[in-house]
Design an enzyme around this catalytic site. Structure first.
Site, mmCIF file in Angstrom:
data_model
loop_
_atom_site.group_PDB
_atom_site.id
_atom_site.type_symbol
_atom_site.label_atom_id
_atom_site.label_comp_id
_atom_site.label_asym_id
_atom_site.label_seq_id
_atom_site.Cartn_x
_atom_site.Cartn_y
_atom_site.Cartn_z
ATOM 1 N N ASN A 141 -1.759 1.199 1.628
ATOM 2 C CA ASN A 141 -1.560 1.223 3.098
ATOM 3 C C ASN A 141 -0.619 0.279 3.520
ATOM 4 O O ASN A 141 0.044 0.392 4.618
ATOM 5 C CB ASN A 141 -2.925 0.671 4.119
ATOM 6 C CG ASN A 141 -2.829 0.599 5.480
ATOM 7 O OD1 ASN A 141 -2.574 1.398 5.931
ATOM 8 N ND2 ASN A 141 -2.623 -0.597 5.827
ATOM 9 N N TYR A 179 13.650 4.960 6.679
ATOM 10 C CA TYR A 179 11.987 5.052 6.606
ATOM 11 C C TYR A 179 11.473 6.446 6.222
ATOM 12 O O TYR A 179 10.542 6.379 5.571
ATOM 13 C CB TYR A 179 11.665 4.477 7.782
ATOM 14 C CG TYR A 179 10.217 4.526 8.008
ATOM 15 C CD1 TYR A 179 9.381 3.466 7.239
ATOM 16 C CD2 TYR A 179 9.596 5.360 8.828
ATOM 17 C CE1 TYR A 179 7.938 3.482 7.525
ATOM 18 C CE2 TYR A 179 7.991 5.452 8.961
ATOM 19 C CZ TYR A 179 7.406 4.477 8.276
ATOM 20 O OH TYR A 179 5.970 4.335 8.403
ATOM 21 N N ASP A 235 2.370 -9.036 -2.970
ATOM 22 C CA ASP A 235 3.717 -9.065 -2.319
ATOM 23 C C ASP A 235 4.257 -7.755 -2.928
ATOM 24 O O ASP A 235 4.880 -7.762 -3.980
ATOM 25 C CB ASP A 235 4.598 -10.326 -2.574
ATOM 26 C CG ASP A 235 5.963 -10.242 -1.679
ATOM 27 O OD1 ASP A 235 6.125 -9.017 -0.947
ATOM 28 O OD2 ASP A 235 6.647 -11.026 -1.875
ATOM 29 N N LYS A 295 9.064 7.667 2.941
ATOM 30 C CA LYS A 295 7.867 8.323 3.210
ATOM 31 C C LYS A 295 8.006 9.591 2.332
ATOM 32 O O LYS A 295 6.523 10.082 1.789
ATOM 33 C CB LYS A 295 7.462 8.409 4.498
ATOM 34 C CG LYS A 295 7.012 7.049 4.982
ATOM 35 C CD LYS A 295 5.884 6.331 4.643
ATOM 36 C CE LYS A 295 5.321 5.132 5.288
ATOM 37 N NZ LYS A 295 4.232 4.461 4.791
ATOM 38 N N LEU A 342 -3.883 -0.969 11.048
ATOM 39 C CA LEU A 342 -4.782 0.185 10.089
ATOM 40 C C LEU A 342 -5.654 -0.610 9.194
ATOM 41 O O LEU A 342 -6.777 -0.012 9.077
ATOM 42 C CB LEU A 342 -3.848 1.228 9.904
ATOM 43 C CG LEU A 342 -3.111 2.022 10.731
ATOM 44 C CD1 LEU A 342 -1.999 2.725 10.088
ATOM 45 C CD2 LEU A 342 -3.874 2.664 11.707
#
Length: 334
Positions: A111, A208, A83, A212, A33
């Site tokens: 991103n 995960y 990093d 988010k 992306l």
């Protein structure tokens, strides 16, 4: 059904307009992306695009590919190292952003992200679980650290409202944050439970989505405290949907790859959502952008219980960021 419609039938608008004079930074810009978003910005005339990457060789490969496909000059795309699994590296990168090399930063796409199939310890990030470190804590630390540069851009260029946009995921609604039920309501207990190896592995399918979910809570919490009327920078979230990116490459199951083969968007199509969020304007401050529209996050965020949980999460994230660099969260104030 909404997900299927979005993935299979929704047509996302092809990015247009001019980015002449604009400076844009994209973490995770060497692939997927981020790379496709950078290609769009180069095609639309951006003055400077910084690909913030962990691997400089891959970053330069992406730079050359973008130059070849768009015809942009050799000085447009730059490659800088960061990093996101190292809080020290994030601090060093942000110091460079805030230095004299860049006269302005108009759009910052946070991103970079990870989706791991197994627990990983980010030893350069205080031993935090790797996805939490990269997807949440480092991303928010970076937002706080570069905020002075974005505010400076707003002050020096009349009419410019810089944007800090975090790439998120609809999977934030696939968890109820089970650790919140077991962790004691003491300072740092929730983040400690999320980072704990035994607890994380017990709820691994949630890990995960949790990484988010916490960023969704954080962006909303900041915007609720500092509205677009008073804050010179727009913070928002961009959900690109399920895409054929390198994210999730560690998952070996045939079922996951079959789902991607049937439903996933190309990375070019998914990248259009990033450009939408980057140009969405003040109405998108604190908002969740989905399918190139300002939308709403999942009910785990918007419910009454979610609002209470958001405050607990935000307070713990503030304490965590302050433990890394004291005073940094003050950058989120006007």
């Amino acid at each position: 059904m909404g997900f299927l419609y979005s993935q299979l039938l929704k047509t996302l608008p092809y990015p247009t307009g001019s980015y002449a004079g604009k400076s844009i930074i994209i973490t995770g810009g060497n692939a997927g992306l981020g790379k496709e978003a950078a290609r769009h910005y180069a095609r639309l005339g951006a003055a400077r695009i910084v690909l913030a990457v962990r691997n400089l060789d891959k970053g330069h490969d992406a730079k050359h590919d973008i130059e070849a496909s768009t015809g942009c000059g050799p000085d447009i795309v730059q490659v800088w190292r960061v990093d996101m699994a190292s809080y020290q590296s994030v601090q060093a990168f942000a110091a460079r952003v805030c230095g004299i090399e860049l006269d302005r930063v108009d759009i910052f796409h946070a991103n970079a992200g990870l989706a791991r199939a197994a627990y990983g310890n980010a030893r350069l990030a205080g031993g935090d679980e790797e996805m939490m470190a990269v997807n949440c804590i480092s991303t928010l630390l970076l937002a706080a650290l570069v905020m002075p540069k974005l505010k400076e851009t707003a002050a020096h260029f009349p009419g410019v409202r810089p944007v800090f946009s975090i790439t998120t995921s609809g999977t934030h609604g696939h968890t109820v944050l089970p650790q919140a039920k077991s962790a004691l309501p003491t300072e740092g207990a929730l983040l400690a439970a999320i980072n704990d190896k035994a607890t994380a592995e017990k709820h691994w399918d949630d890990q995960y989505p949790i990484s988010k979910l916490l960023t969704v809570f954080a962006v909303r919490a900041i915007a609720e405290r500092h509205s677009s009327d008073e804050f010179p920078v727009i913070l928002n979230l961009a959900d690109p949907g399920l895409c054929w990116s390198e994210l999730g490459r560690d998952y070996p199951t045939w079922g996951f790859w079959l789902i991607k083969a049937i439903l996933a968007r190309s990375t070019e199509v998914g990248s259009r959502t990033l450009l939408h969020a980057g140009a969405a304007g003040r109405d998108s401050h604190g908002k969740y952008c989905d399918d190139c529209e300002i939308s709403v996050p999942a009910s785990v965020v918007t419910s009454d219980a979610g609002k209470l949980l958001q405050e607990r999460v935000w307070n713990e994230l503030v304490a965590k960021l302050e433990s890394i660099q004291p005073g940094v969260t003050g950058n989120f104030s006007k």
